[in-house]
Design an enzyme around this catalytic site. Structure first.
Site, PDB file in Angstrom:
ATOM      1  N   GLU A  96       0.823  -1.202   0.000  1.00  0.00           N
ATOM      2  CA  GLU A  96       0.000   0.000   0.000  1.00  0.00           C
ATOM      3  C   GLU A  96       0.856   1.250   0.000  1.00  0.00           C
ATOM      4  O   GLU A  96       1.955   1.271   0.550  1.00  0.00           O
ATOM      5  CB  GLU A  96      -0.923  -0.005   1.209  1.00  0.00           C
ATOM      6  CG  GLU A  96      -1.809  -1.247   1.184  1.00  0.00           C
ATOM      7  CD  GLU A  96      -3.060  -1.121   1.991  1.00  0.00           C
ATOM      8  OE1 GLU A  96      -3.683  -2.149   2.250  1.00  0.00           O
ATOM      9  OE2 GLU A  96      -3.409   0.001   2.382  1.00  0.00           O
ATOM     10  N   CYS A 129       3.462   8.279   0.947  1.00  0.00           N
ATOM     11  CA  CYS A 129       4.091   7.382   1.919  1.00  0.00           C
ATOM     12  C   CYS A 129       4.276   6.041   1.223  1.00  0.00           C
ATOM     13  O   CYS A 129       3.286   5.421   0.813  1.00  0.00           O
ATOM     14  CB  CYS A 129       3.148   7.259   3.126  1.00  0.00           C
ATOM     15  SG  CYS A 129       3.691   6.067   4.344  1.00  0.00           S
ATOM     16  N   CYS A 136       6.909  -7.136   7.525  1.00  0.00           N
ATOM     17  CA  CYS A 136       8.058  -6.565   8.227  1.00  0.00           C
ATOM     18  C   CYS A 136       8.550  -7.581   9.249  1.00  0.00           C
ATOM     19  O   CYS A 136       7.755  -8.279   9.879  1.00  0.00           O
ATOM     20  CB  CYS A 136       7.668  -5.268   8.946  1.00  0.00           C
ATOM     21  SG  CYS A 136       9.071  -4.449   9.755  1.00  0.00           S
ATOM     22  N   CYS A 140       7.254  -5.190  15.971  1.00  0.00           N
ATOM     23  CA  CYS A 140       6.737  -4.225  16.952  1.00  0.00           C
ATOM     24  C   CYS A 140       5.307  -4.619  17.361  1.00  0.00           C
ATOM     25  O   CYS A 140       4.453  -4.847  16.499  1.00  0.00           O
ATOM     26  CB  CYS A 140       6.761  -2.815  16.379  1.00  0.00           C
ATOM     27  SG  CYS A 140       8.396  -2.325  15.829  1.00  0.00           S
ATOM     28  N   CYS A 143       1.995  -2.830  15.934  1.00  0.00           N
ATOM     29  CA  CYS A 143       1.924  -2.553  14.496  1.00  0.00           C
ATOM     30  C   CYS A 143       1.309  -3.721  13.722  1.00  0.00           C
ATOM     31  O   CYS A 143       1.743  -4.867  13.869  1.00  0.00           O
ATOM     32  CB  CYS A 143       3.333  -2.261  13.982  1.00  0.00           C
ATOM     33  SG  CYS A 143       3.418  -2.062  12.195  1.00  0.00           S
ATOM     34  N   CYS A 418       0.013   5.456   8.042  1.00  0.00           N
ATOM     35  CA  CYS A 418       1.213   4.757   7.586  1.00  0.00           C
ATOM     36  C   CYS A 418       1.617   3.754   8.649  1.00  0.00           C
ATOM     37  O   CYS A 418       1.541   4.027   9.827  1.00  0.00           O
ATOM     38  CB  CYS A 418       2.364   5.731   7.404  1.00  0.00           C
ATOM     39  SG  CYS A 418       2.069   6.897   6.116  1.00  0.00           S
TER      40      CYS A 418
HETATM   41  N1  SAH Z   1       9.394   0.608   9.865  1.00  0.00           N
HETATM   42  C1  SAH Z   1       9.583   1.999   9.886  1.00  0.00           C
HETATM   43  C2  SAH Z   1       8.656   2.748   8.945  1.00  0.00           C
HETATM   44  C3  SAH Z   1       7.244   2.246   8.860  1.00  0.00           C
HETATM   45  S1  SAH Z   1       6.284   2.361  10.343  1.00  0.00           S
HETATM   46  C4  SAH Z   1       9.452   2.533  11.291  1.00  0.00           C
HETATM   47  O1  SAH Z   1       9.037   1.784  12.172  1.00  0.00           O
HETATM   48  O2  SAH Z   1       9.825   3.680  11.506  1.00  0.00           O
HETATM   49  C5  SAH Z   1       5.894   4.116  10.340  1.00  0.00           C
HETATM   50  C6  SAH Z   1       5.438   4.673  11.662  1.00  0.00           C
HETATM   51  O3  SAH Z   1       4.128   4.209  11.977  1.00  0.00           O
HETATM   52  C7  SAH Z   1       6.315   4.275  12.838  1.00  0.00           C
HETATM   53  O4  SAH Z   1       6.678   5.438  13.573  1.00  0.00           O
HETATM   54  C8  SAH Z   1       5.424   3.395  13.677  1.00  0.00           C
HETATM   55  O5  SAH Z   1       5.776   3.498  15.045  1.00  0.00           O
HETATM   56  C9  SAH Z   1       4.048   3.939  13.354  1.00  0.00           C
HETATM   57  N2  SAH Z   1       2.918   3.041  13.587  1.00  0.00           N
HETATM   58  C10 SAH Z   1       2.850   1.710  13.382  1.00  0.00           C
HETATM   59  N3  SAH Z   1       1.616   1.259  13.693  1.00  0.00           N
HETATM   60  C11 SAH Z   1       0.887   2.320  14.095  1.00  0.00           C
HETATM   61  C12 SAH Z   1      -0.449   2.503  14.557  1.00  0.00           C
HETATM   62  N4  SAH Z   1      -1.288   1.498  14.635  1.00  0.00           N
HETATM   63  N5  SAH Z   1      -0.845   3.755  14.899  1.00  0.00           N
HETATM   64  C13 SAH Z   1      -0.020   4.800  14.803  1.00  0.00           C
HETATM   65  N6  SAH Z   1       1.257   4.692  14.356  1.00  0.00           N
HETATM   66  C14 SAH Z   1       1.707   3.460  14.034  1.00  0.00           C
HETATM   67 FE1  SF4 Z   2       8.047  -2.786  11.060  1.00  0.00          FE
HETATM   68 FE2  SF4 Z   2       5.778  -1.772  11.984  1.00  0.00          FE
HETATM   69 FE3  SF4 Z   2       7.926  -1.863  13.564  1.00  0.00          FE
HETATM   70 FE4  SF4 Z   2       7.880  -0.125  11.487  1.00  0.00          FE
HETATM   71  S1  SF4 Z   2       6.533  -0.104  13.278  1.00  0.00           S
HETATM   72  S2  SF4 Z   2       9.551  -1.532  12.099  1.00  0.00           S
HETATM   73  S3  SF4 Z   2       6.690  -1.373  10.000  1.00  0.00           S
HETATM   74  S4  SF4 Z   2       6.833  -3.656  12.712  1.00  0.00           S
END
Ligand code: SAH
Ligand code: SF4
Length: 437
Positions: A96, A129, A136, A140, A143, A418
């Site tokens: 996406e 974005c 991934c 985390c 996420c 994102c």
């Molecule tokens: N992997 C990279 C980039 C993609 S994630 C990273 O982690 O930086 C982009 C951002 O979205 C990150 O700051 C992450 O902490 C945030 N994110 C992930 N899931 C989310 C959610 N459900 N609500 C708000 N932000 C979220």
């Molecule tokens: Fe991967 Fe989501 Fe963690 Fe970004 S926030 S590193 S996309 S698992």
């Protein structure tokens, strides 16, 4: 006969590599530049569109190489102008990309994006974005993308093509490039909106609420933004590598995609308008600083290792001290700041003490803080702290002299934040990937 999947991908090749290819094929050297411009400046979707190349050359290219082009599978539009694109790769995976138009202002996605250009000049930003991986590996806990695990890395061509497909869709709207596109029966836009209507309207109560809220807003700012005119010459102005995946875990392809997208003969993005976000892969932060001039965003999300390691397993390998140290060493142009993303999770990392510790950690760093109210994912067990807590957290940071902005929940009605794009997309998609529970 179209070339096999393992044939070299023209979309991922540098101008220099195309020059070698063109020479090997016995073509005139200027053909390399012509090809590169078609692929990266015009964003051609197929060799057939490159009518300035001799037919025989195109046929040979079709036999010996391939051209990665993502298929626009669906487009969902939010009332705030945000659009979520679901794109299909050649091997049937779904990724996406999210388009966010926005006028300048204190609540803009990146209020300092233009400070190096001309501090007095304000312009509308049209940001994309992009995703860097299918899924991934970083795990985390908050996420949705993490629940998929890593399916595969995207190639440089697939990363760059997200930009070209969205540019083409935005240009379609202006009507200027319509004639240049091949006249395939139904337009992509028509297909997309058919798919949108076919999407199930279940389990979306939150998003539905959001869209009702948005409709109820007075028709000022917001609606104007949604109608912000698109410049056909430059539909997208800014890029953020914040979609599915961890960019620095796919370093080589991400670096190559940056070289392609920033190339003056290609899409010609300025390093000032491109940001790469990472969860904290320390050695590759250093490498990014040495090998590119793009901006850095770091997903910090917690202020103690105990807290952070629970949320983000990467912290066990590179802890907060190592991460902040890498940020201090990151080469910074004058006036530039590192963005620290901080997802606010109710009762987990959202207290006044957290805000004060965050300010202590960032003391002395050219930093700005991007507070992201958690976009709730059912089943992951985390909650949004609510607007009041978020503002209190922001005020503490501002009191300590940090620029802190609260990221608007863009396109909440279409689940377009994102980093949480993937799984909802996979569920809606006709082909399901193996989603790990
Ligand atoms: N992997 C990279 C980039 C993609 S994630 C990273 O982690 O930086 C982009 C951002 O979205 C990150 O700051 C992450 O902490 C945030 N994110 C992930 N899931 C989310 C959610 N459900 N609500 C708000 N932000 C979220
Ligand atoms: Fe991967 Fe989501 Fe963690 Fe970004 S926030 S590193 S996309 S698992």
């Amino acid at each position: 006969m179209p070339a096999a999947l393992h044939a070299p991908d023209l979309r991922s090749m540098s101008l220099e590599e195309l020059a070698v290819l063109v020479e090997r094929m016995g073509e005139k050297p200027f053909r390399a530049r012509q090809l590169f411009r078609s692929i990266h400046h015009r964003g051609a979707a197929s060799l057939d569109e490159m009518t300035d190349l001799p037919r025989a050359f195109r046929e040979r290219l079709a036999g010996e190489t391939r051209l990665t082009t993502l298929a626009v599978d669906a487009v969902q539009r939010s009332s705030d102008g945000t659009r979520k694109y679901r794109l299909r790769t050649g091997d049937g995976k779904f990724i996406e990309a999210v388009y966010m138009p926005e006028e300048p202002g204190p609540d803009a996605f990146d209020p300092e994006a233009d400070e190096e250009d001309d501090p007095g000049r304000k312009r509308v930003r049209r940001t994309l974005c992009v995703s860097t991986q299918v899924g991934c590996a970083m795990g985390c806990g908050f996420c949705m993308t993490a629940t998929m695990g890593l399916v595969r890395n995207l190639t440089a061509g697939e990363i760059a093509d997200q930009v070209y497909r969205v540019n083409a869709d935005l240009r379609d709207e202006t009507g200027t490039e319509e004639r240049a596109l091949p006249a395939t029966g139904r337009s992509r836009r028509a297909e997309a909106s058919i798919e949108e209507r076919a999407l199930p309207a279940t389990g979306r109560s939150r998003r539905a609420e959001a869209s009702i809220e948005e409709r109820a807003l007075p028709a000022t700012g917001r609606s104007r933004k949604a109608e912000a005119p698109i410049d056909a010459q430059r539909p997208l102005t800014n890029l953020v590598y914040m979609g599915m995946g961890e960019p620095l875990h796919n370093y080589v392809n991400v670096k190559r995609s940056l070289d392609l997208l920033l190339h003056p003969e290609g899409a010609n993005f300025s390093h000032r308008h491109v940001t790469v976000s990472t969860s904290g892969l320390v050695p590759n932060i250093q490498r990014l600083g040495e090998e590119t001039r793009v901006k850095l965003a770091v997903s910090l999300n917690a202020t103690t290792d105990e807290q952070r390691a629970k949320l983000m397993p990467v912290d066990k390998k590179w802890n907060i001290a190592a991460l902040i140290d890498a940020c201090r060493k990151f080469p910074m142009k004058y006036g530039r700041r590192i963005t620290f993303e901080y997802v606010l999770l109710k009762g987990v990392n959202d207290t006044d003490a957290d805000a004060r510790r965050l300010a202590d950690l960032l003391a002395g760093l050219p930093a700005k803080v991007n507070l992201i109210p958690y976009n709730e994912n059912p089943g992951l067990g985390f909650g949004d702290p609510g607007a009041e807590r978020v503002q209190a957290f922001r005020r503490i940071l501002e009191g300590r002299g940090f620029a802190a902005m609260v990221r608007k929940n863009r396109g909440r009605d279409i689940s377009a934040a994102c980093g949480q794009l993937a799984v909802a997309g996979q569920k809606e998609a006709p082909i399901r990937l193996g989603v790990r529970a």
